[in-house]
Motif scaffolding. Structure first.
Motif, short mmCIF file in Angstrom:
data_model
loop_
_atom_site.label_atom_id
_atom_site.label_comp_id
_atom_site.label_asym_id
_atom_site.label_seq_id
_atom_site.Cartn_x
_atom_site.Cartn_y
_atom_site.Cartn_z
N ILE A 1 59.49 -42.97 -4.35
CA ILE A 1 60.64 -42.73 -5.24
C ILE A 1 60.52 -41.43 -6.02
O ILE A 1 61.51 -40.91 -6.52
N ILE A 2 59.32 -40.88 -6.09
CA ILE A 2 59.09 -39.67 -6.89
C ILE A 2 59.96 -38.48 -6.44
O ILE A 2 60.52 -37.79 -7.27
N PRO A 3 60.14 -38.24 -5.13
CA PRO A 3 60.98 -37.11 -4.72
C PRO A 3 62.44 -37.23 -5.17
O PRO A 3 63.16 -36.23 -5.21
N TYR A 4 62.88 -38.43 -5.50
CA TYR A 4 64.27 -38.61 -5.92
C TYR A 4 64.48 -38.33 -7.41
O TYR A 4 65.61 -38.21 -7.86
N ILE A 5 63.41 -38.24 -8.16
CA ILE A 5 63.53 -38.03 -9.61
C ILE A 5 64.20 -36.70 -9.95
O ILE A 5 65.12 -36.68 -10.78
N PRO A 6 63.83 -35.57 -9.32
CA PRO A 6 64.55 -34.32 -9.64
C PRO A 6 66.05 -34.40 -9.32
O PRO A 6 66.87 -33.88 -10.08
N GLN A 7 66.41 -35.08 -8.22
CA GLN A 7 67.82 -35.25 -7.88
C GLN A 7 68.53 -36.07 -8.96
O GLN A 7 69.63 -35.74 -9.37
N LEU A 8 67.87 -37.12 -9.41
CA LEU A 8 68.45 -37.96 -10.47
C LEU A 8 68.65 -37.15 -11.75
O LEU A 8 69.71 -37.22 -12.37
N LEU A 9 67.65 -36.39 -12.12
CA LEU A 9 67.75 -35.58 -13.34
C LEU A 9 68.86 -34.54 -13.22
O LEU A 9 69.59 -34.28 -14.18
N TYR B 1 56.94 -54.25 -2.73
CA TYR B 1 57.25 -53.57 -4.00
C TYR B 1 57.86 -52.20 -3.75
O TYR B 1 58.80 -51.79 -4.44
N GLN B 2 57.33 -51.50 -2.76
CA GLN B 2 57.86 -50.19 -2.41
C GLN B 2 59.33 -50.30 -2.01
O GLN B 2 60.18 -49.52 -2.46
N SER B 3 59.66 -51.29 -1.18
CA SER B 3 61.05 -51.49 -0.76
C SER B 3 61.95 -51.83 -1.93
O SER B 3 63.06 -51.31 -2.05
N LEU B 4 61.48 -52.70 -2.80
CA LEU B 4 62.28 -53.07 -3.98
C LEU B 4 62.52 -51.87 -4.89
O LEU B 4 63.63 -51.68 -5.41
N LEU B 5 61.49 -51.05 -5.08
CA LEU B 5 61.64 -49.85 -5.91
C LEU B 5 62.59 -48.84 -5.27
O LEU B 5 63.38 -48.18 -5.96
N LEU B 6 62.53 -48.70 -3.95
CA LEU B 6 63.44 -47.79 -3.27
C LEU B 6 64.89 -48.27 -3.38
O LEU B 6 65.81 -47.46 -3.56
N ILE B 7 65.11 -49.57 -3.27
CA ILE B 7 66.46 -50.12 -3.45
C ILE B 7 66.95 -49.81 -4.87
O ILE B 7 68.07 -49.32 -5.05
N LEU B 8 66.11 -50.08 -5.84
CA LEU B 8 66.48 -49.81 -7.23
C LEU B 8 66.78 -48.33 -7.45
O LEU B 8 67.78 -47.97 -8.08
N MET B 9 65.94 -47.44 -6.92
CA MET B 9 66.14 -46.00 -7.09
C MET B 9 67.45 -45.55 -6.46
O MET B 9 68.18 -44.74 -7.04
N ILE C 1 70.30 -46.56 -8.69
CA ILE C 1 70.33 -45.69 -9.87
C ILE C 1 70.90 -44.33 -9.50
O ILE C 1 71.72 -43.77 -10.24
N LEU C 2 70.51 -43.79 -8.35
CA LEU C 2 71.05 -42.51 -7.90
C LEU C 2 72.55 -42.59 -7.65
O LEU C 2 73.30 -41.67 -8.01
N LEU C 3 72.99 -43.68 -7.04
CA LEU C 3 74.43 -43.83 -6.79
C LEU C 3 75.20 -43.94 -8.09
O LEU C 3 76.30 -43.39 -8.22
N GLN C 4 74.63 -44.62 -9.08
CA GLN C 4 75.28 -44.71 -10.39
C GLN C 4 75.38 -43.32 -11.03
O GLN C 4 76.42 -42.95 -11.57
N ALA C 5 74.32 -42.54 -10.94
CA ALA C 5 74.34 -41.18 -11.49
C ALA C 5 75.33 -40.30 -10.73
O ALA C 5 76.03 -39.48 -11.32
N LEU C 6 75.41 -40.49 -9.41
CA LEU C 6 76.36 -39.73 -8.60
C LEU C 6 77.79 -40.01 -9.03
O LEU C 6 78.60 -39.10 -9.19
N VAL C 7 78.10 -41.29 -9.21
CA VAL C 7 79.46 -41.66 -9.62
C VAL C 7 79.78 -41.08 -10.99
O VAL C 7 80.86 -40.52 -11.20
N ALA C 8 78.84 -41.19 -11.92
CA ALA C 8 79.07 -40.62 -13.26
C ALA C 8 79.29 -39.11 -13.15
O ALA C 8 80.15 -38.55 -13.83
N ASN C 9 78.53 -38.46 -12.29
CA ASN C 9 78.67 -37.03 -12.06
C ASN C 9 80.05 -36.70 -11.48
O ASN C 9 80.73 -35.79 -11.94
N LYS C 10 80.48 -37.47 -10.48
CA LYS C 10 81.79 -37.25 -9.85
C LYS C 10 82.92 -37.47 -10.85
O LYS C 10 83.89 -36.73 -10.86
#
Length: 161
Positions: A19-27, A68-76, A79-88
Motif C-alpha cells: 500500500i505504500i506506493p499509493y500514499i503519494p497518489q492519495l496525498l 492482511y495484505q489483501s484487506l489493507l489493499l482493499i481498504l487503500m 480510500i483512494l476512490l473516496q479521495a478521487l471523488v472528492a477531487n473530481k
C-alpha cells in the motif's frame, strides 16, 4: 523472542508494503491536484483480485499475512476512490461541470463515492453467495484462486488501453 520480533516485523512489512506506493497518489488527490495519473480501473482490478483472495482464504487457508495484505489493499483502494471523488467534485464545482451520478454511465468512472461502495458491496455479495454454496467443490476453490491470480496479472492492462 528475538526471532519472533523479527518475524512480526517482516510480516508487518509484507502486509503493509504494497500500500505504500499509493500514499503519494492519495496525498496528491487530497491536496486537490489533478487526478490524471490515477486510473480507477486499476482500483477495480485490485479490488476484485483481493476480494477473490479473501474469499479463497476462507476455503483454503494460506499465510494470514497475505490475508492482511489483501484487506489493507482493499481498504487503500476504497480510500483512494473516496479521495478521487472528492477531487473530481472539487474540480467540477470550479468548472461548473455536471456530475455523473448514474451507475450505468461511464462505469467505474463515477463522481459518486456511494456508487463505488455499492458496486464493491455487490461484488462482495456475489462472491460470498457463490462461495457459500460452492466452497465444497474443489473446482470452485481452485477457480477462485486462479481468478484472483488472473486479476493480479492484468493489473497493468488499464494503463495500456
Amino acid at each position: 523472542m528475538k526471532k519472533s520480533l523479527v518475524k512480526t516485523f517482516v510480516d508487518a512489512q509484507f502486509a503493509v508494503g504494497p500500500i505504500i506506493p499509493y500514499i503519494p497518489q492519495l496525498l496528491s488527490l487530497k491536496a486537490g491536484k489533478p487526478s490524471d495519473g490515477f486510473s480507477p480501473s486499476v482500483s477495480l482490478i485490485i479490488l476484485i483480485a483481493n476480494i477473490l483472495k479473501v474469499a479463497f482464504w476462507f476455503a483454503d487457508r494460506f499465510e494470514v499475512t497475505l490475508l492482511y495484505q489483501s484487506l489493507l489493499l482493499i481498504l487503500m483502494q476504497l480510500i483512494l476512490l473516496q479521495a478521487l471523488v472528492a477531487n473530481k467534485v472539487g474540480f467540477a464545482r470550479k468548472s461548473g461541470r455536471q456530475m455523473k451520478r448514474s451507475i450505468f454511465n461511464d462505469f467505474w468512472g463515477w463522481d459518486s463515492y456511494r456508487l463505488y461502495l455499492l458496486s464493491t458491496s455487490l461484488i462482495v455479495a456475489i462472491v460470498s453467495v457463490f462461495s457459500h454454496f460452492l466452497y465444497e467443490y474443489e473446482w470452485y476453490v481452485g477457480g477462485l484462486g486462479s481468478l484472483a491470480a488472473f486479476f493480479d496479472s492484468v493489473l497493468g492492462l488499464p494503463q495500456l488501453i
